[in-house]
Design an enzyme around this catalytic site. Structure first.
Site, PDB file in Angstrom:
ATOM      1  N   HIS A 328       0.814  -1.219   0.000  1.00  0.00           N
ATOM      2  CA  HIS A 328       0.000   0.000   0.000  1.00  0.00           C
ATOM      3  C   HIS A 328       0.844   1.264   0.000  1.00  0.00           C
ATOM      4  O   HIS A 328       0.375   2.313  -0.445  1.00  0.00           O
ATOM      5  CB  HIS A 328      -0.948   0.001   1.203  1.00  0.00           C
ATOM      6  CG  HIS A 328      -2.167  -0.839   0.984  1.00  0.00           C
ATOM      7  ND1 HIS A 328      -2.184  -2.186   1.229  1.00  0.00           N
ATOM      8  CD2 HIS A 328      -3.397  -0.531   0.518  1.00  0.00           C
ATOM      9  CE1 HIS A 328      -3.377  -2.674   0.934  1.00  0.00           C
ATOM     10  NE2 HIS A 328      -4.133  -1.696   0.491  1.00  0.00           N
ATOM     11  N   GLY A 329       2.035   1.219   0.523  1.00  0.00           N
ATOM     12  CA  GLY A 329       2.859   2.415   0.517  1.00  0.00           C
ATOM     13  C   GLY A 329       4.209   2.154   1.147  1.00  0.00           C
ATOM     14  O   GLY A 329       4.354   1.287   2.013  1.00  0.00           O
TER      15      GLY A 329
END
Lengths: 488, 405
Positions: A328-329
């Site tokens: 996700h990041g």
């Protein structure tokens, strides 16, 4: 280019939808969709277009090798090479910069006594949609390796699967095995097209009318200095973000599914009312389904899944959710968010899970929602200190600053409307309403049933057009940018 | 659901209708480019719309071109005006949030029909969440004493006038959540305290004058950021008194020197325009002052060449001359001074008005005025970077866009 922009809605989409049915033959239609998908991507990220196209060609070539090769060792080598290529690309663009920045901060901080030079880090920009691109490409080679589907004979088919604009930048993550047959044969039907419009309009309304309305207070409050927070502000921002992320993401997925239908494709459903879950495990069966099932099929099961010792199974869950967070990041807050969810899944396999199952239903809903909501604080916060400030405010142990912000500054009527609408439409209320009315209609005499059906269908069409119109007005409103002073 | 034969036909009709209307909807904006069907009034955005980008044959150039075309389309697509109007109307009628999207979110609906310009940092100032740093305060002292000393060397007096923001005069009309938080000292108080303690630059804070004047009637427009003619008149009298105390004797006119009329309904103010509510929020009971025939005539004219640069239409330098009196003034000002032209012209032989917050020294040296007045609105002063203003002063005469209306 994003779906919720006038450029897409009023120029790109009408042109593509008008030309597409005029083309004869699936090959020509695929070629057209590939060209417009490349234009769609290039419009936002022309600099990386050729790099990602090159990667696609490499995947196509390696896919052919994996498909045609009979020697298991050689097949394995080819698929390994493809995996390394795809993961390498993702790691380079998404994680290199943050990793080096992290090392440099260690070298400048705790390890300063070593007097090691800082590692130079260039300006590594993140190609839009690289995470989705990578998972599509991995699915392509893995499905071929597992003999779930044959390799594409034409590189344009591989490219269309990866670059197809409805799913390109935000999913759902498609499987090659599901899309390959549709690239060879599909039909655009009247019913399918109309259903596509309904899904697209619903998704656009979710994004523009609900998600955007709560995004503003959420963004404003998450930007505040920690000292200006209060418990009610922290709770309000977290609630807003909880509604925002679901309606934004599921709205985008609905638009993608709807657009797919307009071109005759059937995409995997990405959300199934996740906030009605009664456990974190159930949440992950309903949230970002294309991602969680991707991790299940391509990582969790190959690691041994649950067909191993209990301890190993728990480790597998932690590994999967660690990587899920990282996907996700490139930030430790995402990693901790992933591990936080992983921890709940592990816990729910223990006696704690049995305890939860024995609780009354309302408590189970409350438990799952609270766990997810706290998780969103980790997901949204830009740093651990910020997440800590929010969480300590939420449990009322934070020391208030000299000047705090008033809640009323952020609670607009529009945001309250969006929160209420969000709470209603996060449940399967529409499906329930439809099935209830349908059952009621079936009990009526035929004429009355027909009249009710006609009314329902007309109402559905009117609501769809109404949502499109309101969303268009809200979209236009977002381009309205007035100044009190004249600006050149 | 079991479909009756007629239901299948109905479904087909509903689908065909939906598809047809959908195609019409998504094509209408393009069609409007050629057919000009959008009859809605133009939106007031106070900015030039995006222009069509130029193409440069390089990778970066192509990227910029593509982004530019999207920005251009967002400002020009067909039916944009009508859609924006609908959005503004629905938003105001349904939610009453006084937030028209984009920067119009900085319009705040107060009690009754009172609107305020309250960008985020202004609200932060009101609730005491933004304070000047010591360096910023010292920057202001350096700038203002520098201006005063430069003038003093030339035998010219200096005065800084600060028109207050509407919320400083009418905090009771702010929404309750903000009205309740107007207690802490604001940046303006901090600024004035520092300047009084560390310099003797003449500064006129108009808050006390206007708080007193509001007892006799509204002195700010309800749907606009500015004061009305009554407020401007009160400010004018106080400014002239202050100038007299600096050694330039002059007496402000009384209200009896003017014919005062009240317009029951006037055009909506700038804040209502930002919200797109020109029709639903007209300005009511607007006073206007006209000099009585007994007053000597004054001549007001635009002289854009006084300060050569690209002026926004309506902001060009102006000169007002009154042959019946003496004394020369140069005023660097913002939009609030527009309402002072008429009044100040009665007390000076020649006034040059330059609409910008920084100075133009050649104008001052050419005019050789008796006094230079800086008119800086409260919200401009408390957020203007004094160092930037000082550098702009040094760049006198160069092309600088006006930062204030």
């Amino acid at each position: 280019m994003v779906f919720s922009s006038p450029f897409f809605l009023f120029l790109f989409l009408p042109i593509v939808l008008t030309i597409y049915p005029l083309l004869r033959g699936v090959a020509l239609r695929n070629l057209f969709l590939l060209v417009v998908s490349l234009i769609f991507y290039g419009w936002g990220e022309v600099g990386f277009l050729f790099l990602l196209l090159g990667s696609t060609i490499a995947n196509w070539f390696l896919g052919l090798r994996v498909d045609r090769e009979q020697d298991p060792a050689k097949r394995k080598r080819a698929v390994t090479l493809a995996i390394v290529l795809n993961i390498g690309l993702l790691v380079f663009f998404k994680y290199t910069g943050p990793a080096i920045a992290g090392i440099n901060s260690l070298l400048g901080g705790p390890l300063a006594s070593l007097h090691l030079p800082q590692i130079p880090v260039g300006d590594i920009r993140l190609p839009i949609g690289i995470s989705f691109f990578t998972f599509h490409a991995l699915s392509y080679v893995m499905d071929i390796y597992r003999r779930k589907s044959s390799a594409a004979q034409n590189p344009a088919d591989t490219a269309l699967y990866i670059f197809f604009f409805p799913q390109l930048v935000a999913g759902p993550i498609l499987r090659w095995s599901a899309i390959a047959p549709q690239l060879l044969k599909r039909a655009v039907t009247r019913g399918g097209f109309a259903e596509g419009i309904r899904r697209f309009a619903g998704g656009l309304a979710k994004k523009v009318i609900i998600a955007n309305a709560v995004a503003l207070p959420a963004d404003q409050i998450f930007k505040l200095p920690d000292s200006e927070l209060t418990p009610v502000l922290a709770w309000f921002a977290t609630l807003c973000y909880t509604v925002q992320i679901y309606f934004d993401f599921s709205g985008y997925s609905d638009m993608a599914v709807g657009l797919g239908k307009m071109f005759g494709f059937t995409f995997i459903e990405n959300f199934d009312h996740p906030y009605v879950s009664q456990s974190v495990k159930e949440f992950w069966r309903r949230w970002h389904i294309s991602l969680s099932s991707w991790f299940r099929d391509y990582l969790y099961i190959p690691l041994g899944g649950n067909r191993c010792s209990e301890r190993r199974n728990m480790l597998n869950l932690v590994i999967v959710f660690f990587l899920c967070g990282l996907w996700h990041g490139a930030s430790w807050t995402f990693v901790v968010w992933g591990l936080y969810h992983g921890a709940f899944l592990v816990l729910e396999r223990t006696r704690f899970g049995s305890l939860v199952e024995k609780m009354p239903r309302i408590f189970r809903h409350g438990y799952a929602l609270l766990a997810v909501l706290v998780g969103w604080v980790l997901f949204r916060a830009t740093s651990f200190p910020q997440a800590l400030a929010f969480l300590s405010n939420m449990i009322g142990v934070a020391t208030p600053g000299a000047v705090t912000q008033p809640l009323s500054r952020y609670v607009t009527h529009e945001s309250v409307f969006a929160l209420v609408a969000g709470a209603i439409f996060a449940t399967p209320v529409i499906a329930w309403l439809k099935s209830t009315l349908s059952r009621a209609a079936n009990r009526l005499p035929q004429r009355a049933c027909s009249a009710l059906t006609a009314t329902g269908m007309t109402l559905e069409a009117v609501i769809t057009i109404g949502l499109l119109l309101i969303s268009s007005a809200w979209l236009a409103g977002s381009t309205y940018n007035p100044f009190i002073y004249f600006r050149f | 659901m079991t479909l009756f034969p007629s239901a299948e036909i109905l479904r087909r009709r509903a689908d065909i209708g939906l598809i047809a209307v959908f195609f019409i909807l998504v094509w209408l904006p393009c069609a409007d480019t050629f057919l000009h069907l959008d009859r809605a009034a133009a939106t007031q955005e106070n900015r030039l719309p995006a222009t069509f980008p130029k193409f440069h044959p390089s990778l970066a150039g192509i990227g910029k071109f593509l982004a530019g075309t999207e920005a251009y389309f967002a400002d020009h697509f067909g039916f944009r005006r009508q859609l924006v109007r609908w959005q503004q109307r629905w938003q105001w009628k349904i939610f009453r949030d006084a937030q028209g999207g984009g920067n119009a979110r900085s319009v705040l609906a107060g009690k009754g029909d009172w609107l305020f310009f309250a960008e985020p940092r202004t609200v932060n100032d009101i609730i005491g969440a933004m304070r000047f740093t010591a360096a910023e305060l010292e920057g202001w002292r350096t700038l203002l004493t520098g201006r005063r000393d430069w003038l003093r060397e030339r035998g010219i007096r200096y005065l800084l006038v600060i028109p207050p923001d509407k919320q400083s005069i009418y905090p009771e009309h702010l929404p309750d959540w903000l009205a309740d938080r107007t207690g802490p000292p604001q940046r303006l108080d901090q600024f004035l305290g520092y300047m009084r303690a560390h310099s003797d630059v003449p500064i006129l804070d108009l808050r006390a004058t206007l708080l007193d004047a509001k007892k006799s009637g509204d002195i700010y427009l309800h749907t606009d950021t500015h004061w009305n003619a009554r407020g401007a008149f009160a400010a004018y009298r106080r400014i002239v008194q202050e100038i007299a105390s600096l050694g330039l004797p002059s007496t402000p006119l009384d209200a009896e020197a003017f014919d005062i009329s009240i317009a029951a309904k006037g055009p909506a103010g700038d804040l209502a325009q930002m919200m797109g509510q020109e029709g639903s929020l007209p300005e009511k009971n607007t006073p206007s002052f006209s000099p009585k025939p007994s007053l000597p005539p004054t001549r007001l004219r635009m002289e854009p060449d006084l300060v050569p640069k690209k002026w926004t239409p309506g902001t060009e330098p102006r000169v007002i001359e009154n042959p019946a009196t003496r004394g020369k003034m140069v005023m660097f000002h913002d939009s609030f001074a527009q309402h002072l032209f008429l009044f100040l012209g009665q007390n000076f032989g020649r006034i040059v008005f330059v609409w910008q917050p920084h100075w133009n020294k050649p104008v001052i040296e050419r005019e050789k005025p008796d006094i230079v007045v800086d008119d800086i609105l409260q919200r401009v002063l408390i957020f203007l970077n004094p160092e930037d203003a000082r550098k702009d002063d040094e760049r006198t005469g160069s092309e600088i866009s006006p930062a204030a209306k």
